[in-house]
Design a protein around this motif. Structure first.
Motif, PDB file in Angstrom:
ATOM      1  N   LEU A  44     130.077  78.706  35.581  1.00 52.39           N
ATOM      2  CA  LEU A  44     130.068  80.129  35.227  1.00 52.39           C
ATOM      3  C   LEU A  44     128.789  80.815  35.714  1.00 52.39           C
ATOM      4  O   LEU A  44     128.824  81.968  36.168  1.00 52.39           O
ATOM      5  N   LEU A  45     127.667  80.117  35.635  1.00 54.39           N
ATOM      6  CA  LEU A  45     126.405  80.698  36.089  1.00 54.39           C
ATOM      7  C   LEU A  45     126.394  80.886  37.611  1.00 54.39           C
ATOM      8  O   LEU A  45     125.833  81.859  38.122  1.00 54.39           O
ATOM      9  N   PHE A  46     127.028  79.970  38.338  1.00 48.96           N
ATOM     10  CA  PHE A  46     127.143  80.153  39.793  1.00 48.96           C
ATOM     11  C   PHE A  46     128.035  81.351  40.108  1.00 48.96           C
ATOM     12  O   PHE A  46     127.737  82.138  41.017  1.00 48.96           O
ATOM     13  N   VAL A  47     129.126  81.499  39.383  1.00 49.41           N
ATOM     14  CA  VAL A  47     129.997  82.661  39.590  1.00 49.41           C
ATOM     15  C   VAL A  47     129.239  83.939  39.261  1.00 49.41           C
ATOM     16  O   VAL A  47     129.346  84.944  39.986  1.00 49.41           O
ATOM     17  N   SER A  48     128.458  83.914  38.188  1.00 49.14           N
ATOM     18  CA  SER A  48     127.646  85.074  37.822  1.00 49.14           C
ATOM     19  C   SER A  48     126.649  85.417  38.920  1.00 49.14           C
ATOM     20  O   SER A  48     126.423  86.594  39.234  1.00 49.14           O
ATOM     21  N   ALA A  49     126.064  84.395  39.533  1.00 47.53           N
ATOM     22  CA  ALA A  49     125.117  84.628  40.632  1.00 47.53           C
ATOM     23  C   ALA A  49     125.827  85.288  41.811  1.00 47.53           C
ATOM     24  O   ALA A  49     125.269  86.169  42.478  1.00 47.53           O
ATOM     25  N   ALA A  50     127.065  84.856  42.082  1.00 46.01           N
ATOM     26  CA  ALA A  50     127.828  85.446  43.193  1.00 46.01           C
ATOM     27  C   ALA A  50     128.164  86.898  42.904  1.00 46.01           C
ATOM     28  O   ALA A  50     128.027  87.767  43.777  1.00 46.01           O
ATOM     29  N   VAL A  51     128.594  87.196  41.686  1.00 40.19           N
ATOM     30  CA  VAL A  51     128.964  88.562  41.327  1.00 40.19           C
ATOM     31  C   VAL A  51     127.760  89.492  41.406  1.00 40.19           C
ATOM     32  O   VAL A  51     127.845  90.620  41.901  1.00 40.19           O
ATOM     33  N   ALA A  52     126.594  89.009  40.935  1.00 41.77           N
ATOM     34  CA  ALA A  52     125.387  89.834  40.909  1.00 41.77           C
ATOM     35  C   ALA A  52     124.607  89.780  42.219  1.00 41.77           C
ATOM     36  O   ALA A  52     123.615  90.495  42.370  1.00 41.77           O
ATOM     37  N   ALA A  53     125.060  88.933  43.168  1.00 39.99           N
ATOM     38  CA  ALA A  53     124.339  88.728  44.431  1.00 39.99           C
ATOM     39  C   ALA A  53     122.888  88.340  44.158  1.00 39.99           C
ATOM     40  O   ALA A  53     121.965  88.752  44.851  1.00 39.99           O
ATOM     41  N   ASN A  54     122.690  87.531  43.138  1.00 38.67           N
ATOM     42  CA  ASN A  54     121.355  87.113  42.723  1.00 38.67           C
ATOM     43  C   ASN A  54     121.333  85.604  42.542  1.00 38.67           C
ATOM     44  O   ASN A  54     121.787  85.090  41.525  1.00 38.67           O
TER      45      ASN A  54
END
Length: 265
Positions: free
Chosen positions: A208-218
């Motif tokens: 989930l944290l990797f997906v969050s990083a992708a969504v936020a481009a961070n």
């Protein structure tokens, strides 16, 4: 995977040095998961600790025989990685089993490298820094955010696999029968069930944290197990959940000792 030496392309017998070293890899993995579990439980109780493989391995080196232990761990992980690589290259295995063996080969080779690095005195990067560096590298590629998101979804799929494998006790398929050890069999079932589910929970948060990083481009939002534990700590009932996950990691470690002896090789 084959359960007999006669159907294996490896030289020697099922009790040869290579197999014994590979089985030792499961035992070392057990120790590593117990240490990780202890660190996670400490975090759940409010201690300042880091729950990643580098720190767990480093803690094994904090004794007079530390370097010897770490080098032995590196050798055992390497042997297990090579064993899995041999299975991945076997034409008699189906594609799914070969892919699983290949993934395990990479994982154990990485653990061998980490153990050797710690033995040589390198503190290296922690799990969160490694995850962020990996995500950052991917994001620099074309369609980088999609790649990071795909990695996250892949980790989540792996998490679901762990939970299902634990809940349905499919991990017993990895073991030989335990005739005359009914109590041991019951204990192994319980430890494996709890352990696989706990690992699945932690991996699910990492995904989930990797997906969050992708969504936020961070890429800094990508985390390893330590970051997943920190995230769980901030959720409702977080400390209790973290302690339970830590106990689950320790249970997986104890299950790994049984696997070291009874695994189908």
């Amino acid at each position: 995977m084959s359960t007999s030496a006669t159907s294996s392309p490896r030289s020697g017998t099922s009790g040869d040095i290579w197999e014994k070293a590979a089985r030792a890899g499961y035992a070392v993995s057990g120790v590593l998961h117990i240490v990780l579990g202890f660190l996670i439980v400490k975090i759940g109780f409010g201690a300042n600790a880091e729950a990643d493989q580098s720190h767990a391995l480093a803690s094994l080196g904090h004794n007079p025989l530390g370097a010897v232990i770490l080098w032995a761990a590196a050798a055992a992980f390497l042997a297990l990685g090579l064993w899995q690589a041999a299975d991945a290259l076997r034409s008699s295995e189906d594609a799914k089993d070969r892919a699983k063996a290949g993934g395990k080969a990479v994982m154990y080779a990485a653990l061998a490298f980490t153990a050797a690095s710690v033995a040589m005195g390198s503190s290296g990067k922690n799990g969160d820094q490694q995850a962020q560096g990996f995500a950052g590298t991917l994001m620099q590629a074309p369609a980088g955010r999609l790649l990071v998101g795909a990695v996250g979804l892949g980790i989540i799929a792996g998490a679901v696999y762990h939970v299902v494998k634990g809940a349905r006790q499919k991990f017993l398929e990895d073991l030989r029968a335990l005739p005359g050890h009914e109590h041991l069999g019951t204990g192994v079932k319980g430890l494996g069930t709890v352990g696989y589910i706990a690992k699945g929970v932690a991996l699910g948060v990492v995904g989930l944290l990797f997906v969050s990083a992708a969504v936020a481009a961070n890429p800094d939002k990508a985390k390893g197990v330590d970051g997943a534990v920190e995230w769980l700590l901030g959720a409702p009932g977080g400390p209790v959940v973290v302690v339970l996950v830590g106990l689950g990691f320790a249970a997986y470690g104890l299950y790994s000792f049984a696997r070291a002896r009874y695994a189908r090789m």
